[in-house]
Design an enzyme around this catalytic site. Structure first.
Site, PDB file in Angstrom:
ATOM      1  N   ASP A 143       0.840  -1.192   0.000  1.00  0.00           N
ATOM      2  CA  ASP A 143       0.000   0.000   0.000  1.00  0.00           C
ATOM      3  C   ASP A 143       0.879   1.247   0.000  1.00  0.00           C
ATOM      4  O   ASP A 143       1.886   1.319   0.703  1.00  0.00           O
ATOM      5  CB  ASP A 143      -0.924  -0.004   1.219  1.00  0.00           C
ATOM      6  CG  ASP A 143      -2.084   0.963   1.062  1.00  0.00           C
ATOM      7  OD1 ASP A 143      -3.225   0.502   0.915  1.00  0.00           O
ATOM      8  OD2 ASP A 143      -1.849   2.193   1.073  1.00  0.00           O
ATOM      9  N   HIS A 178     -10.102  -5.444  -3.149  1.00  0.00           N
ATOM     10  CA  HIS A 178      -8.755  -5.733  -2.670  1.00  0.00           C
ATOM     11  C   HIS A 178      -8.833  -6.056  -1.189  1.00  0.00           C
ATOM     12  O   HIS A 178      -9.554  -5.411  -0.431  1.00  0.00           O
ATOM     13  CB  HIS A 178      -7.810  -4.547  -2.910  1.00  0.00           C
ATOM     14  CG  HIS A 178      -8.381  -3.230  -2.486  1.00  0.00           C
ATOM     15  ND1 HIS A 178      -9.285  -2.519  -3.245  1.00  0.00           N
ATOM     16  CD2 HIS A 178      -8.192  -2.503  -1.362  1.00  0.00           C
ATOM     17  CE1 HIS A 178      -9.619  -1.417  -2.629  1.00  0.00           C
ATOM     18  NE2 HIS A 178      -8.980  -1.385  -1.466  1.00  0.00           N
ATOM     19  N   LEU A 179      -8.062  -7.053  -0.822  1.00  0.00           N
ATOM     20  CA  LEU A 179      -7.931  -7.440   0.582  1.00  0.00           C
ATOM     21  C   LEU A 179      -6.773  -6.661   1.183  1.00  0.00           C
ATOM     22  O   LEU A 179      -5.650  -6.715   0.664  1.00  0.00           O
ATOM     23  CB  LEU A 179      -7.648  -8.950   0.664  1.00  0.00           C
ATOM     24  CG  LEU A 179      -7.264  -9.497   2.038  1.00  0.00           C
ATOM     25  CD1 LEU A 179      -8.424  -9.377   3.015  1.00  0.00           C
ATOM     26  CD2 LEU A 179      -6.798 -10.945   1.917  1.00  0.00           C
ATOM     27  N   HIS A 180      -7.050  -5.926   2.265  1.00  0.00           N
ATOM     28  CA  HIS A 180      -5.972  -5.285   3.020  1.00  0.00           C
ATOM     29  C   HIS A 180      -5.399  -6.330   3.984  1.00  0.00           C
ATOM     30  O   HIS A 180      -6.143  -6.890   4.798  1.00  0.00           O
ATOM     31  CB  HIS A 180      -6.496  -4.118   3.861  1.00  0.00           C
ATOM     32  CG  HIS A 180      -6.994  -2.943   3.085  1.00  0.00           C
ATOM     33  ND1 HIS A 180      -6.253  -1.785   2.911  1.00  0.00           N
ATOM     34  CD2 HIS A 180      -8.183  -2.712   2.463  1.00  0.00           C
ATOM     35  CE1 HIS A 180      -6.957  -0.907   2.210  1.00  0.00           C
ATOM     36  NE2 HIS A 180      -8.136  -1.448   1.933  1.00  0.00           N
ATOM     37  N   GLN A 187     -14.056   2.591   1.312  1.00  0.00           N
ATOM     38  CA  GLN A 187     -13.515   2.156   0.025  1.00  0.00           C
ATOM     39  C   GLN A 187     -13.286   3.357  -0.885  1.00  0.00           C
ATOM     40  O   GLN A 187     -14.178   4.205  -1.051  1.00  0.00           O
ATOM     41  CB  GLN A 187     -14.455   1.147  -0.661  1.00  0.00           C
ATOM     42  CG  GLN A 187     -13.838   0.540  -1.918  1.00  0.00           C
ATOM     43  CD  GLN A 187     -14.678  -0.565  -2.550  1.00  0.00           C
ATOM     44  OE1 GLN A 187     -15.795  -0.844  -2.112  1.00  0.00           O
ATOM     45  NE2 GLN A 187     -14.144  -1.191  -3.586  1.00  0.00           N
ATOM     46  N   ASN A 212     -12.877  -3.114   2.596  1.00  0.00           N
ATOM     47  CA  ASN A 212     -13.792  -1.992   2.754  1.00  0.00           C
ATOM     48  C   ASN A 212     -14.799  -2.058   1.607  1.00  0.00           C
ATOM     49  O   ASN A 212     -14.412  -2.265   0.454  1.00  0.00           O
ATOM     50  CB  ASN A 212     -13.026  -0.672   2.717  1.00  0.00           C
ATOM     51  CG  ASN A 212     -12.079  -0.528   3.900  1.00  0.00           C
ATOM     52  OD1 ASN A 212     -12.384  -0.960   5.002  1.00  0.00           O
ATOM     53  ND2 ASN A 212     -10.910   0.054   3.670  1.00  0.00           N
TER      54      ASN A 212
HETATM   55  P1  5GP Z   1      -9.660   1.323   0.030  1.00  0.00           P
HETATM   56  O1  5GP Z   1      -9.696   2.685   0.675  1.00  0.00           O
HETATM   57  O2  5GP Z   1     -10.352   1.345  -1.313  1.00  0.00           O
HETATM   58  O3  5GP Z   1     -10.123   0.194   0.905  1.00  0.00           O
HETATM   59  O4  5GP Z   1      -8.125   1.003  -0.232  1.00  0.00           O
HETATM   60  C1  5GP Z   1      -7.412   1.577  -1.275  1.00  0.00           C
HETATM   61  C2  5GP Z   1      -5.974   1.539  -0.881  1.00  0.00           C
HETATM   62  O5  5GP Z   1      -5.198   1.748  -2.046  1.00  0.00           O
HETATM   63  C3  5GP Z   1      -5.589   2.620   0.114  1.00  0.00           C
HETATM   64  O6  5GP Z   1      -5.082   2.027   1.296  1.00  0.00           O
HETATM   65  C4  5GP Z   1      -4.560   3.451  -0.628  1.00  0.00           C
HETATM   66  O7  5GP Z   1      -3.505   3.896   0.208  1.00  0.00           O
HETATM   67  C5  5GP Z   1      -4.067   2.495  -1.693  1.00  0.00           C
HETATM   68  N1  5GP Z   1      -3.636   3.161  -2.901  1.00  0.00           N
HETATM   69  C6  5GP Z   1      -4.279   4.150  -3.566  1.00  0.00           C
HETATM   70  N2  5GP Z   1      -3.585   4.529  -4.656  1.00  0.00           N
HETATM   71  C7  5GP Z   1      -2.472   3.740  -4.671  1.00  0.00           C
HETATM   72  C8  5GP Z   1      -1.350   3.672  -5.563  1.00  0.00           C
HETATM   73  O8  5GP Z   1      -1.235   4.385  -6.557  1.00  0.00           O
HETATM   74  N3  5GP Z   1      -0.398   2.725  -5.268  1.00  0.00           N
HETATM   75  C9  5GP Z   1      -0.498   1.901  -4.198  1.00  0.00           C
HETATM   76  N4  5GP Z   1       0.498   1.021  -3.992  1.00  0.00           N
HETATM   77  N5  5GP Z   1      -1.534   1.952  -3.326  1.00  0.00           N
HETATM   78  C10 5GP Z   1      -2.508   2.862  -3.573  1.00  0.00           C
END
Ligand code: 5GP
Ligand code: ZN
Length: 116
Positions: free
Chosen positions: A32, A102-104, A96, A89
């Site tokens: 991340d 995606h799985l964190h 989200q 999320n």
């Molecule tokens: P969400 O908020 O949708 O559950 O998780 C999205 C995740 O993607 C976030 O934790 C954010 O930091 C990560 N993320 C967003 N843009 C990028 C990127 O360009 N590269 C990487 N490696 N992670 C990203």
């Protein structure tokens, strides 16, 4: 299958380069960009599924695969015994921001419950 406007589809397709910490025929895993724990890895399917609300019965094995890969990554980084957090999320109300499931995989620090 692929959404050309989707950030994670672009990473899967290598349109946007990103270091992969795991990849196989069904998923890739990346670090991340804004880690919330010493380990913060995102495990995503190669195919575009916007949210868990959009999972079809045919995606059950894929969803299980993401979890098993996440567990292997957590184990490989030494978090299996101490504990780690697996999070999806779902939609904006749950945080989200990227609409490709995606799985964190979070590990390396204590986690409280309930989550924020
Ligand atoms: P969400 O908020 O949708 O559950 O998780 C999205 C995740 O993607 C976030 O934790 C954010 O930091 C990560 N993320 C967003 N843009 C990028 C990127 O360009 N590269 C990487 N490696 N992670 C990203
Ligand atoms: Zn996508």
């Amino acid at each position: 299958m692929t959404d050309h406007s989707c950030l994670f589809c672009k990473m899967v397709a290598r349109t946007i380069p990103v270091k992969r910490v795991h990849e196989d025929d069904r998923c890739i895993a990346i670090e991340d960009i804004n880690p919330q724990a010493p380990t913060h890895v995102l495990v995503m399917p190669r195919t575009h599924i916007a949210t868990l609300n959009d999972l079809a019965a045919a995606d059950e094995a894929l969803a299980g695969h993401l979890l098993r890969v996440g567990a292997e990554i957590a184990r490989g980084r030494g978090h299996a015994d101490a504990g780690w957090r697996a999070t999806f999320n779902v939609n904006r109300g749950a945080g989200q921001t990227v609409f490709h499931i995606h799985l964190h995989v979070l590990g390396g620090r204590p986690f409280s419950w309930p989550p924020g």
